[in-house]
Design an enzyme around this catalytic site. Structure first.
Site, PDB file in Angstrom:
ATOM      1  N   ASP A  36       0.820  -1.223   0.000  1.00  0.00           N
ATOM      2  CA  ASP A  36       0.000   0.000   0.000  1.00  0.00           C
ATOM      3  C   ASP A  36       0.849   1.266   0.000  1.00  0.00           C
ATOM      4  O   ASP A  36       0.418   2.312   0.495  1.00  0.00           O
ATOM      5  CB  ASP A  36      -0.960  -0.004   1.199  1.00  0.00           C
TER       6      ASP A  36
ATOM      7  N   ASP B 149      -3.496  -4.226  -5.242  1.00  0.00           N
ATOM      8  CA  ASP B 149      -2.811  -2.944  -5.507  1.00  0.00           C
ATOM      9  C   ASP B 149      -1.342  -3.092  -5.899  1.00  0.00           C
ATOM     10  O   ASP B 149      -0.726  -2.109  -6.330  1.00  0.00           O
ATOM     11  CB  ASP B 149      -2.895  -1.983  -4.314  1.00  0.00           C
TER      12      ASP B 149
ATOM     13  N   TRP C  28     -12.071   6.977  -2.612  1.00  0.00           N
ATOM     14  CA  TRP C  28     -11.844   5.558  -2.373  1.00  0.00           C
ATOM     15  C   TRP C  28     -11.763   5.213  -0.894  1.00  0.00           C
ATOM     16  O   TRP C  28     -11.833   4.044  -0.532  1.00  0.00           O
ATOM     17  CB  TRP C  28     -10.531   5.107  -3.032  1.00  0.00           C
TER      18      TRP C  28
ATOM     19  N   LYS D 127     -13.291  -7.383  -0.567  1.00  0.00           N
ATOM     20  CA  LYS D 127     -13.202  -6.516   0.616  1.00  0.00           C
ATOM     21  C   LYS D 127     -14.325  -6.903   1.571  1.00  0.00           C
ATOM     22  O   LYS D 127     -15.461  -7.143   1.155  1.00  0.00           O
ATOM     23  CB  LYS D 127     -13.357  -5.055   0.201  1.00  0.00           C
TER      24      LYS D 127
ATOM     25  N   ASP E 248     -11.294   1.456   5.365  1.00  0.00           N
ATOM     26  CA  ASP E 248     -10.185   1.665   4.433  1.00  0.00           C
ATOM     27  C   ASP E 248      -9.022   2.395   5.104  1.00  0.00           C
ATOM     28  O   ASP E 248      -7.915   2.425   4.555  1.00  0.00           O
ATOM     29  CB  ASP E 248     -10.645   2.490   3.232  1.00  0.00           C
TER      30      ASP E 248
END
Length: 480
Positions: A269, A307, A423, A448, A454
């Site tokens: 991330d 990601d 997001w 998710k 998040d």
């Protein structure tokens, strides 16, 4: 027959005629239409896949291979020391493939020594397009393998090959070889189970058990905790082989298909809300290898490193980017070689992030051709229609550049109201379609966990990433 310099087997008409005269005749192949597409043929395309009559025909042997039926199965002896897989081939020609049709290649195999070999369903002439190209690891234990795929060509000149070179002299044993139509929604791990697994210890389920007095508990149990979704594994999971094994064992006992997320890439991330990951490339290789050990031969779906491909841009230089791509390739190779009943999908970002042609290049570099396909919209909010359009564009680029395509799955856990430009815990989002086969992609999945934050942002400024929030959950249920 002869073997060309590109490692492809070129059939000679005379040899094929001799085989037809000596053994079971191949079923008549359907003719291609004006667009070169072959109409659907018989459900079973392989002839003499169980070797029950004692005959090898119409299977052929190539350089450095000798085949004989022994104890009701095919024994293929590899002689000499062939350098490449294609230097020691055996297979069957005359396979009719339909462009866009789903198939499943299944067989039982073992070997006299631990080896890695190549298995293909491919065009038998130039340019030798291979809709299925797998490498598998064999040893002395007979194991059942099943590889669903979708053909990207229409031909009556296809072939199934087992390419056994590059591992020295040994014997391979094959039985119950089948190439059948179908596979997309009903083959592979989907066909081995009775539905998707519901994690009894998901964050929403644990919250409901601990907060039964809360007025929101019944609604969260009904709309989220009781629904099938993915379980995420990372550096918080402890002994990863044991953690994965325990999860897939429980799902297998329930005759359900588990969905797992591998989320431990170094520099995860980009150091943001979900930062962390393995401490070094070596540590990651050890971790992902143990993850795959935990899967074993049990049916599963695995999403690889959300990601990680899309976030290549955040890495400081080409050296680190290439290191990450190498780690992702290693992960795909481990899953390909050691988890025969797992469908693995490499994360491919979302519809509003990376241009489709760029994503196709990155997926190829990260090893997408080694596994089932790619995943879209993980932890995001784009409508399924936007994701499927993007997936089609990525596949178009893959086909143009690399002559293959891959199925894809879409995360629908929070896309019921679409994407609003944010997001990180945006307001006004809603639960999407439940986990299912089909629905516009190969599968729609809740990847998710709905209600998990998040990060410290949006409507949950004080809730760390991965922490369950009943407020987020109830907003997703109502769409407010």
């Amino acid at each position: 027959m002869r073997w060309n310099q590109q490692g492809r087997w070129l059939p000679v008409v005379l040899a094929a005629s001799v085989w037809s005269a000596c053994g079971p005749a191949s079923p008549p192949a359907p003719e291609p239409d004006s667009q070169g597409v072959v109409s659907a043929g018989l459900a079973e395309l392989v002839v003499n896949g169980d070797f029950s009559g004692g005959s090898v025909a119409p299977w052929w042997s190539g350089p450095n291979t000798q085949s004989v039926v022994e104890n009701g199965r095919l024994r293929v002896n590899v002689t000499g020391n062939p350098a490449n897989p294609w230097d020691a081939p055996m297979g069957q020609d005359g396979i009719a493939l339909v462009n866009g049709q789903s198939y499943t290649l299944a067989f039982t195999a073992s070997a006299s020594a631990p080896v890695t070999v190549r298995v293909t369903a491919q065009l038998g002439t130039a340019p030798y397009t291979a809709p299925l190209d797998q490498r598998i690891t064999l040893d002395g234990t007979p194991r059942a393998f099943s590889f669903p795929f979708t053909s990207n060509l229409g031909t009556t000149a296809g072939q199934v090959t087992f390419q056994l070179g590059g591992a020295g002299a040994f014997s391979a044993f094959l039985d119950n070889v089948s190439l059948s139509t179908g596979g997309g929604g009903g083959g592979g791990p989907l066909g081995m189970t009775s539905g998707f697994y519901v994690d009894p210890d998901s964050n929403p389920a644990v919250w409901v058990r601990n907060n039964g007095w809360d007025s929101r508990a019944a609604g969260i149990q009904s709309a989220i905790a009781s629904k099938a979704g993915a379980k995420w594994f990372g550096n918080w999971s402890g002994d990863i082989a044991s953690a994965v094994s325990s999860y897939v064992t429980a799902a297998d006992a329930a005759d359900k298909l588990p969905v797992l997320v591998a989320y431990n890439i170094p520099g995860r991330d980009c150091g943001s809300h979900s930062g962390g990951g393995a401490g070094s490339p070596e540590a990651y290789r050890t971790w992902i290898s143990a993850f795959v050990t935990g899967l074993g031969n049990r049916p599963a779906v695995v999403i690889i490193e959300p990601d990680a491909v899309a976030q290549l841009d955040c890495l400081p230089d080409d050296t680190e980017r290439n290191t990450r791509l190498g780690l992702l390739r290693y992960a795909t190779e481990q899953l390909r070689d050691r988890a025969p009943n797992t469908w693995a999908y490499l994360d491919g970002g979302n519809a509003g992030w990376i241009a489709a042609d760029t994503m196709a290049q990155r997926l190829e570099s990260a090893g997408a051709r080694n596994i089932r396909g790619f995943a879209l919209n993980v932890s995001n909010y784009y409508l399924t229609s936007a994701s499927t359009a993007y997936g089609a564009a990525v596949n178009s680029a893959l086909n143009t550049r690399y002559a293959y395509t891959r199925p894809f799955v879409v995360d629908t856990s929070r896309n019921g109201n679409g994407h609003n430009g944010d997001w990180c815990n945006p307001a006004g989002r809603k639960l999407g379609a439940l986990s299912q086969a089909g629905g516009g992609a190969e599968m729609l999945l809740w990847v998710k966990v709905p209600g998990d934050s998040d990060g410290n942002c949006g409507i949950a400024p004080n809730t760390p990433a991965g922490t369950f929030s009943p407020d987020i959950a109830t907003r997703l249920i109502s769409g407010t």
